[in-house]
Design an enzyme around this catalytic site. Structure first.
Site, PDB file in Angstrom:
ATOM      1  N   HIS A  44       2.657 -20.555  43.522  1.00 60.78           N
ATOM      2  CA  HIS A  44       2.616 -19.360  42.733  1.00 60.78           C
ATOM      3  C   HIS A  44       3.800 -18.910  41.845  1.00 60.78           C
ATOM      4  O   HIS A  44       4.597 -18.883  42.607  1.00 60.78           O
ATOM      5  CB  HIS A  44       2.028 -18.134  43.716  1.00 60.78           C
ATOM      6  CG  HIS A  44       1.781 -16.869  42.775  1.00 60.78           C
ATOM      7  ND1 HIS A  44       2.663 -15.811  43.154  1.00 60.78           N
ATOM      8  CD2 HIS A  44       1.007 -16.261  41.734  1.00 60.78           C
ATOM      9  CE1 HIS A  44       2.332 -14.761  42.428  1.00 60.78           C
ATOM     10  NE2 HIS A  44       1.459 -15.224  41.510  1.00 60.78           N
ATOM     11  N   ARG A  45       3.926 -18.951  40.711  1.00 66.35           N
ATOM     12  CA  ARG A  45       5.263 -18.860  39.869  1.00 66.35           C
ATOM     13  C   ARG A  45       6.094 -20.073  40.567  1.00 66.35           C
ATOM     14  O   ARG A  45       7.267 -19.898  40.594  1.00 66.35           O
ATOM     15  CB  ARG A  45       5.786 -17.539  40.123  1.00 66.35           C
ATOM     16  CG  ARG A  45       4.920 -16.642  39.732  1.00 66.35           C
ATOM     17  CD  ARG A  45       5.770 -15.063  39.882  1.00 66.35           C
ATOM     18  NE  ARG A  45       4.547 -13.910  40.020  1.00 66.35           N
ATOM     19  CZ  ARG A  45       4.749 -12.733  40.018  1.00 66.35           C
ATOM     20  NH1 ARG A  45       6.047 -12.303  40.290  1.00 66.35           N
ATOM     21  NH2 ARG A  45       3.822 -11.979  40.218  1.00 66.35           N
ATOM     22  N   GLU A  71       1.364 -22.591  39.332  1.00 67.02           N
ATOM     23  CA  GLU A  71       0.828 -21.418  38.322  1.00 67.02           C
ATOM     24  C   GLU A  71       2.059 -20.900  37.483  1.00 67.02           C
ATOM     25  O   GLU A  71       3.103 -20.454  37.968  1.00 67.02           O
ATOM     26  CB  GLU A  71       0.142 -20.220  39.177  1.00 67.02           C
ATOM     27  CG  GLU A  71      -0.393 -19.221  38.447  1.00 67.02           C
ATOM     28  CD  GLU A  71       0.624 -17.625  38.230  1.00 67.02           C
ATOM     29  OE1 GLU A  71      -0.165 -17.045  38.004  1.00 67.02           O
ATOM     30  OE2 GLU A  71       1.530 -17.862  38.906  1.00 67.02           O
ATOM     31  N   ASP A  73       3.229 -17.781  34.459  1.00 67.86           N
ATOM     32  CA  ASP A  73       2.814 -16.660  33.514  1.00 67.86           C
ATOM     33  C   ASP A  73       3.535 -16.953  32.138  1.00 67.86           C
ATOM     34  O   ASP A  73       4.502 -16.864  31.818  1.00 67.86           O
ATOM     35  CB  ASP A  73       3.360 -15.293  34.208  1.00 67.86           C
ATOM     36  CG  ASP A  73       2.939 -15.226  35.618  1.00 67.86           C
ATOM     37  OD1 ASP A  73       1.697 -14.873  35.729  1.00 67.86           O
ATOM     38  OD2 ASP A  73       3.802 -15.504  36.384  1.00 67.86           O
ATOM     39  N   HIS A  86       7.209 -13.740  33.912  1.00 71.07           N
ATOM     40  CA  HIS A  86       6.096 -12.581  34.341  1.00 71.07           C
ATOM     41  C   HIS A  86       6.073 -11.223  33.649  1.00 71.07           C
ATOM     42  O   HIS A  86       4.837 -10.713  33.375  1.00 71.07           O
ATOM     43  CB  HIS A  86       6.042 -12.319  35.908  1.00 71.07           C
ATOM     44  CG  HIS A  86       5.083 -11.718  36.532  1.00 71.07           C
ATOM     45  ND1 HIS A  86       5.325 -10.236  36.615  1.00 71.07           N
ATOM     46  CD2 HIS A  86       3.760 -12.016  37.165  1.00 71.07           C
ATOM     47  CE1 HIS A  86       3.851  -9.915  37.126  1.00 71.07           C
ATOM     48  NE2 HIS A  86       3.176 -10.907  37.380  1.00 71.07           N
ATOM     49  N   GLU A 145      -1.346 -18.682  33.278  1.00 67.88           N
ATOM     50  CA  GLU A 145      -1.941 -17.431  32.911  1.00 67.88           C
ATOM     51  C   GLU A 145      -1.387 -16.547  32.119  1.00 67.88           C
ATOM     52  O   GLU A 145      -0.096 -16.204  31.840  1.00 67.88           O
ATOM     53  CB  GLU A 145      -1.452 -16.601  34.275  1.00 67.88           C
ATOM     54  CG  GLU A 145      -2.122 -15.137  34.456  1.00 67.88           C
ATOM     55  CD  GLU A 145      -1.379 -14.244  35.591  1.00 67.88           C
ATOM     56  OE1 GLU A 145      -1.033 -14.447  36.231  1.00 67.88           O
ATOM     57  OE2 GLU A 145      -1.477 -13.030  35.211  1.00 67.88           O
ATOM     58  N   LYS A 147      -0.424 -13.350  29.863  1.00 73.50           N
ATOM     59  CA  LYS A 147       0.007 -12.129  30.135  1.00 73.50           C
ATOM     60  C   LYS A 147      -0.798 -11.261  29.398  1.00 73.50           C
ATOM     61  O   LYS A 147      -0.974 -11.397  27.987  1.00 73.50           O
ATOM     62  CB  LYS A 147       1.438 -11.901  30.039  1.00 73.50           C
ATOM     63  CG  LYS A 147       2.233 -12.726  31.136  1.00 73.50           C
ATOM     64  CD  LYS A 147       1.683 -12.461  32.478  1.00 73.50           C
ATOM     65  CE  LYS A 147       1.840 -11.280  33.098  1.00 73.50           C
ATOM     66  NZ  LYS A 147       1.180 -11.324  34.729  1.00 73.50           N
ATOM     67  N   ASP A 271       3.318 -18.320  47.307  1.00 71.72           N
ATOM     68  CA  ASP A 271       4.708 -18.388  46.829  1.00 71.72           C
ATOM     69  C   ASP A 271       5.229 -19.652  47.999  1.00 71.72           C
ATOM     70  O   ASP A 271       6.399 -20.107  47.487  1.00 71.72           O
ATOM     71  CB  ASP A 271       5.438 -17.279  47.329  1.00 71.72           C
ATOM     72  CG  ASP A 271       4.946 -16.221  46.429  1.00 71.72           C
ATOM     73  OD1 ASP A 271       4.345 -16.357  45.231  1.00 71.72           O
ATOM     74  OD2 ASP A 271       5.035 -14.946  46.790  1.00 71.72           O
TER      75      ASP A 271
END
Ligand code: G3P
Ligand code: MG
Length: 288
Positions: A44-45, A71, A73, A86, A145, A147, A271
């Protein structure tokens, strides 16, 4: 487009003691590093527990830890370049201030996106989507993803079209999955490409009481993403019955990873992709 979500699973009724993989569910995206367990470990990120989120060092670390997907953003700079960050503003994760969309790419490239996390990461820049794809190609799948604030009615030349262009440039169409909390982004994407993998990121206001199956069908998506808390037993049952791949965010505790795995998710955003990989590998071993 894949129609896995229309297929009724044969193994109805035993949710809770099985996971999505045992239903022979087709993954909604291809992996470069598939260990054929039917589950996707997602950084995640990036590996954002250990490195500043959404930076190249975080993405590289996730890959090195054995994540099968990262992943990120995505938003746009003032001059329309797809950028990986993000927040709507620069303040939390860089030494800049104000809206990301008020700065050009070259201005954003001057910023430090690492020092807020630790002094060791000083000078880490905000990456472009292109830089991430260049690294990921042949190594690791990517969840892009979009935004919500970057989405407009201009579907022909908006963030979806710009991102898709880059994905096609790197011939990664089968190795990315788009998602967004803004359902318009998914509609825009589908106008541009009916086959590109996409997931709906559940947002109550836009869902108007529709269930998982209805939403997945209405937006022609290949997967359903929601938070760990939202993924109730009821939703798990519905996803299982209709063969809908579900990805949950953001799970960093071992006990919660196990719970979500048992509930039948196809992938988890964490994470700590190293911890997730260990937990999932052990869960599989104990089931054999
Ligand atoms: O895409 C899953 C997750 O990243 C959604 O929430 O706020 O972390 O982007 P957020
Ligand atoms: Mg995200």
């Amino acid at each position: 487009m894949k129609s896995c979500f229309f297929v009724i699973a044969l193994c109805m009724g035993s949710i809770g003691s099985m996971n999505a993989q045992s239903l022979n569910m087709e993954l909604p995206v291809k992996l470069y590093s598939d260990n054929e367990d039917g589950f996707i470990v997602i950084g995640h990120r990036g590996a954002s527990a250990y490195h500043p989120e959404n930076t190249m060092i975080a993405f590289k670390a996730a890959y090195e830890m054995g994540a099968e997907m990262i992943e990120l953003d995505l938003t746009l700079s003032k001059d329309g370049v797809p950028l990986v960050i993000h927040d709507e503003t620069l303040d939390r994760t860089t030494n800049g201030t104000g809206n990301v969309s008020d700065y050009t790419l070259s201005e954003i490239k001057e910023l430090d996106a690492g020092s807020w996390f630790s002094s060791e990461h000083e000078g880490e820049p905000v990456p472009t989507l292109e830089e991430v794809l260049k690294f990921a190609k042949g190594k690791i799948a990517v969840n892009i993803e979009i935004k919500p604030e970057a989405v407009t009615e201009n579907w022909k030349n908006g963030i979806e079209a710009k991102a898709l262009e880059q994905v096609k440039k790197y011939e990664m169409e089968e190795y990315v999955i788009f998602s967004s909390f803004n359902y318009r982004a998914i509609e825009n994407l589908r106008k541009l490409d009916v086959d590109i993998p996409a997931a709906l990121l559940y947002e109550k206001g836009q869902s108007e009481g529709r269930g998982i199956t209805e939403l997945v069908t209405d937006y022609q998506v290949n997967a359903f993403n929601c938070s760990r808390r939202q993924f109730s037993k009821k939703w798990a049952e519905e996803a299982s019955e209709n063969d809908i791949p579900v990805f949950v965010y953001t799970v960093n505790r071992e006990s919660r990873m196990k719970k979500m795995f048992e509930r039948g998710v196809t992938g988890i955003f964490s994470d700590k992709p190293d911890l997730l990989k260990t937990v999932v590998d052990n869960m599989w071993k104990s089931k054999r």
